[in-house]
Design a protein around this motif. Structure first.
Motif, PDB file in Angstrom:
ATOM      1  N   GLY A 157       0.373  -0.967   0.305  1.00  0.00           N
ATOM      2  CA  GLY A 157      -0.092   0.048   0.295  1.00  0.00           C
ATOM      3  C   GLY A 157       0.692   1.557   0.050  1.00  0.00           C
ATOM      4  N   ASN A 158       0.508   2.657  -1.224  1.00  0.00           N
ATOM      5  CA  ASN A 158       1.498   3.186  -1.015  1.00  0.00           C
ATOM      6  C   ASN A 158       0.663   4.155   0.053  1.00  0.00           C
ATOM      7  OD1 ASN A 158      -1.470   4.308  -2.582  1.00  0.00           O
ATOM      8  ND2 ASN A 158      -0.534   6.071  -2.876  1.00  0.00           N
ATOM      9  N   ASN A 159       0.017   4.329   0.945  1.00  0.00           N
ATOM     10  CA  ASN A 159      -0.879   5.390   1.431  1.00  0.00           C
ATOM     11  C   ASN A 159      -1.358   5.079   3.183  1.00  0.00           C
ATOM     12  OD1 ASN A 159      -0.781   8.099   2.836  1.00  0.00           O
ATOM     13  ND2 ASN A 159      -3.254   8.224   2.316  1.00  0.00           N
ATOM     14  N   LYS A 160      -0.364   4.343   3.840  1.00  0.00           N
ATOM     15  CA  LYS A 160      -0.946   2.987   4.764  1.00  0.00           C
ATOM     16  C   LYS A 160      -1.420   4.488   5.863  1.00  0.00           C
ATOM     17  CE  LYS A 160       1.553  -0.767   3.502  1.00  0.00           C
ATOM     18  NZ  LYS A 160       3.041  -0.371   2.586  1.00  0.00           N
ATOM     19  N   SER A 161      -2.225   4.000   6.717  1.00  0.00           N
ATOM     20  CA  SER A 161      -2.626   4.588   7.489  1.00  0.00           C
ATOM     21  C   SER A 161      -1.627   4.149   8.771  1.00  0.00           C
ATOM     22  CB  SER A 161      -4.532   4.817   7.938  1.00  0.00           C
ATOM     23  OG  SER A 161      -4.762   3.940   8.400  1.00  0.00           O
ATOM     24  N   SER A 176       6.847   5.260   1.301  1.00  0.00           N
ATOM     25  CA  SER A 176       7.681   6.463   1.445  1.00  0.00           C
ATOM     26  C   SER A 176       8.324   6.328   2.645  1.00  0.00           C
ATOM     27  CB  SER A 176       6.318   7.303   1.453  1.00  0.00           C
ATOM     28  OG  SER A 176       5.426   7.015   2.389  1.00  0.00           O
ATOM     29  N   PHE A 177       8.980   7.824   2.850  1.00  0.00           N
ATOM     30  CA  PHE A 177       9.588   8.113   4.145  1.00  0.00           C
ATOM     31  C   PHE A 177       8.488   8.669   4.886  1.00  0.00           C
ATOM     32  CE2 PHE A 177      12.621   9.413   0.424  1.00  0.00           C
ATOM     33  CZ  PHE A 177      13.249   8.697   0.654  1.00  0.00           C
ATOM     34  N   VAL A 182      10.605  -5.614   7.763  1.00  0.00           N
ATOM     35  CA  VAL A 182       9.808  -4.555   6.088  1.00  0.00           C
ATOM     36  C   VAL A 182      10.943  -4.267   5.137  1.00  0.00           C
ATOM     37  CG1 VAL A 182       9.647  -2.549   7.945  1.00  0.00           C
ATOM     38  CG2 VAL A 182      11.745  -2.311   6.642  1.00  0.00           C
ATOM     39  N   LEU A 183      10.451  -4.616   3.286  1.00  0.00           N
ATOM     40  CA  LEU A 183      10.985  -4.803   2.690  1.00  0.00           C
ATOM     41  C   LEU A 183      11.390  -3.123   2.162  1.00  0.00           C
ATOM     42  CD1 LEU A 183      10.392  -7.339   3.016  1.00  0.00           C
ATOM     43  CD2 LEU A 183      10.325  -7.920   0.408  1.00  0.00           C
ATOM     44  N   VAL A 184      12.323  -2.194   0.866  1.00  0.00           N
ATOM     45  CA  VAL A 184      11.264  -1.132   0.562  1.00  0.00           C
ATOM     46  C   VAL A 184      11.190  -1.225  -1.109  1.00  0.00           C
ATOM     47  CG1 VAL A 184      13.030   1.079  -0.261  1.00  0.00           C
ATOM     48  CG2 VAL A 184      13.753   0.133   1.747  1.00  0.00           C
ATOM     49  N   ARG A 185      10.287  -0.821  -1.152  1.00  0.00           N
ATOM     50  CA  ARG A 185       9.496  -0.874  -2.522  1.00  0.00           C
ATOM     51  C   ARG A 185      10.426  -0.054  -3.824  1.00  0.00           C
ATOM     52  NH1 ARG A 185       3.156  -1.741  -5.143  1.00  0.00           N
ATOM     53  NH2 ARG A 185       4.133  -0.977  -7.444  1.00  0.00           N
ATOM     54  N   LYS A 214       2.879   7.102  -8.531  1.00  0.00           N
ATOM     55  CA  LYS A 214       2.439   6.927  -7.156  1.00  0.00           C
ATOM     56  C   LYS A 214       3.299   5.791  -6.515  1.00  0.00           C
ATOM     57  CE  LYS A 214      -1.696   4.514  -6.170  1.00  0.00           C
ATOM     58  NZ  LYS A 214      -2.470   5.361  -5.313  1.00  0.00           N
ATOM     59  N   PHE A 215       4.181   4.400  -6.942  1.00  0.00           N
ATOM     60  CA  PHE A 215       4.300   4.170  -6.402  1.00  0.00           C
ATOM     61  C   PHE A 215       6.224   4.085  -5.782  1.00  0.00           C
ATOM     62  CE2 PHE A 215       0.413   1.996  -7.400  1.00  0.00           C
ATOM     63  CZ  PHE A 215      -0.072   1.541  -6.424  1.00  0.00           C
ATOM     64  N   GLY A 216       5.855   3.580  -4.455  1.00  0.00           N
ATOM     65  CA  GLY A 216       7.907   3.254  -4.721  1.00  0.00           C
ATOM     66  C   GLY A 216       8.717   4.084  -4.289  1.00  0.00           C
ATOM     67  N   PHE A 217       9.826   4.183  -3.978  1.00  0.00           N
ATOM     68  CA  PHE A 217      10.774   5.114  -3.936  1.00  0.00           C
ATOM     69  C   PHE A 217      12.090   5.188  -5.292  1.00  0.00           C
ATOM     70  CE2 PHE A 217       9.940   3.736   0.739  1.00  0.00           C
ATOM     71  CZ  PHE A 217       9.697   4.791   1.081  1.00  0.00           C
TER      72      PHE A 217
END
Length: 461
Positions: free
Chosen positions: A137-141, A160-161, A180-183, A204-207
């Motif tokens: 997910g790109n915007n986990k709350s 995201s940061f 964690v994994l970094v997308r 919108k996804f990832g770094f």
């Protein structure tokens, strides 16, 4: 489109169109690659799934209805598990998720990817071991991350940061160390529709790899030491047939892995290459078998690791569509047949874009067949459309159906297991269809049909 013969292009009926429009077709034949493995045409001409007639399914459950061949689903899980015996196979739940599917993929030895709190609670409620769940997910709350951490999910793919900061704060509060994994956004232009290509830079996804954000994210996690960085993740898109994109992606991600090793002295132990493996919606599509995919992906990773002098990391992949997509077809009833001035015949069914938005959204192509009987009539080029108040409400753009198709007939559209029910809506206040699983000639309801009472229950004004 062209469920019965090879070739699928747009054109007009008659001599004005391409040659395939003038080629005789057998409108009763089924192309095995397009249908669940246990679908046949019975002696009476009706389709049957695992020995159960679609007429019986329609009588009992109504139409439209998504029909899941459960043994087909399970066999595809086993195919991937056998092809990737030392890797982790994560079923991508966004393709289609319900508790029955969660239980099936768990029993067949797969892991599970979720991307929202709703998908996570569905997985947990079905008994999926949390350590076998990955959270995308790109915007986990904060609430979603807290639920994942408290449940003990096996890994969180950070995007995201801001998310790194939120998750770090939660981990400190709870005294835990989430994996964690970094997308990584690798800049690969996958050969697919722009809305489902996910690795080019402008999305919108990832770094971003090219901009240095991916390396910065990994360094931040390692330097803070609160989260456990297990590896890198890349996903280049969906409905992909060409593995060249995976080769470029693996090369770039593993170059970052080498950069992290050289800068921090750490070789990350895991690599996730994502999913997006294509399926056959029409006879134009030629998907690779899981065993072939495994062979190609291992060769790519082994070669790139050798080039970077890296230990080969533990691999994981994320098929969703490739498992559930071919295992489901949608069954409709014809309501209206309309010839428009000899230009085209429109066959209107009792569903449409509320149960399959992909044709309108992605210009996706599908096939269809007359399902309730066989026909000796001549084939006609038809367009299968829905009942919604949109001219773009198209289910199948071009397909040969028998010229005697009429109101009350059943039409089946294969390949609807992925993203059709998941993306279904109540447009025009149409209740969403049920999902029925069939196994050994027995049907059971696994997701019930919505009712008008369901629609009104949410309307509190």
């Amino acid at each position: 489109m062209r469920a019965h013969e090879a070739g699928a292009l747009h054109g007009d009926i008659g001599n004005r169109g391409p040659a395939w429009l003038r080629t005789p077709v057998d409108v009763n034949a089924l192309v095995p690659a397009l249908w669940p493995r246990h679908v046949t045409r019975a002696a009476d001409g009706a389709l049957a799934v695992a020995g159960l007639s679609v007429r019986d399914i329609a009588d009992r459950f109504g139409t439209p209805v998504y029909v899941l061949d459960e043994d087909d689903l399970r066999s595809r899980c086993r195919d991937f598990r056998a092809a990737f015996p030392t890797e982790d196979v994560y079923y991508a739940g966004k393709a289609f998720l319900c508790r029955a599917v969660v239980r099936a993929i768990a029993e067949e030895g797969l892991f599970l990817d979720v991307c929202t709190g709703g998908e996570l609670v569905t997985a947990l409620s079905a008994g999926m071991p949390p350590e076998r769940i990955g959270f995308h997910g790109n915007n986990k709350s904060v609430a979603e991350l807290a639920r994942a951490v408290d449940a003990g999910v096996g890994r969180i793919i950070v995007d995201s940061f801001d998310e790194i900061d939120r998750l770090t704060a939660l981990a400190r509060e709870r005294g835990v160390r989430p994996r964690v994994l970094v997308r990584v956004t690798v800049g690969v232009e996958a050969h697919t529709h722009e809305f489902i290509a996910t690795a080019h830079e402008d999305q919108k996804f990832g770094f971003s790899l090219a901009g240095g954000a991916a390396a910065a994210a990994a360094f931040r996690i390692l330097d803070e030491g609160v989260l456990e960085l297990r590896g890198l993740h890349s996903h280049i898109g969906s409905q992909i047939f060409d593995t060249s994109g995976f080769e470029v992606s693996a090369r770039r991600v593993l170059a970052l892995q080498a950069q992290i090793r050289d800068a921090r002295g750490v070789e990350l132990p895991e690599l996730d290459l994502g999913g997006g493996f294509g399926i056959a919606y029409t006879t134009q599509d030629d998907p690779a078998a899981p065993a072939d995919l495994a062979k190609r992906l291992r060769k790519i990773v082994d070669a790139e690791c050798a080039a970077e002098q890296l230990v080969v990391p533990h691999l994981s992949i994320e098929p969703g569509r490739a498992i559930v997509g071919p295992a489901v077809f949608t069954l409709y009833e014809v309501g209206t047949v309309k010839d428009v001035d000899g230009i085209r015949t429109y066959v209107s069914v009792d569903g449409g874009m509320s149960d399959n938005i992909r044709t309108a959204l992605y210009d996706a192509s599908y096939s269809a067949t007359l399902a309730s009987r066989a026909s000796a009539a001549e084939p006609m080029l038809a367009r299968v459309v829905g009942k919604h108040c949109e001219s773009g409400d198209v289910v199948v753009k071009d397909e040969f159906l028998p010229a005697d198709v009429q109101p009350g007939d059943l039409v089946a559209v294969p390949g609807t297991g992925a993203y059709c029910r998941s993306m279904a809506s109540n447009y025009n206040h149409v209740p969403r269809p049920p999902v029925v699983a069939v196994r050994d000639g027995q049907a059971r309801l696994i997701v019930r049909r919505e009712t008008e009472d369901d629609l009104l229950a949410l309307d509190v004004g």
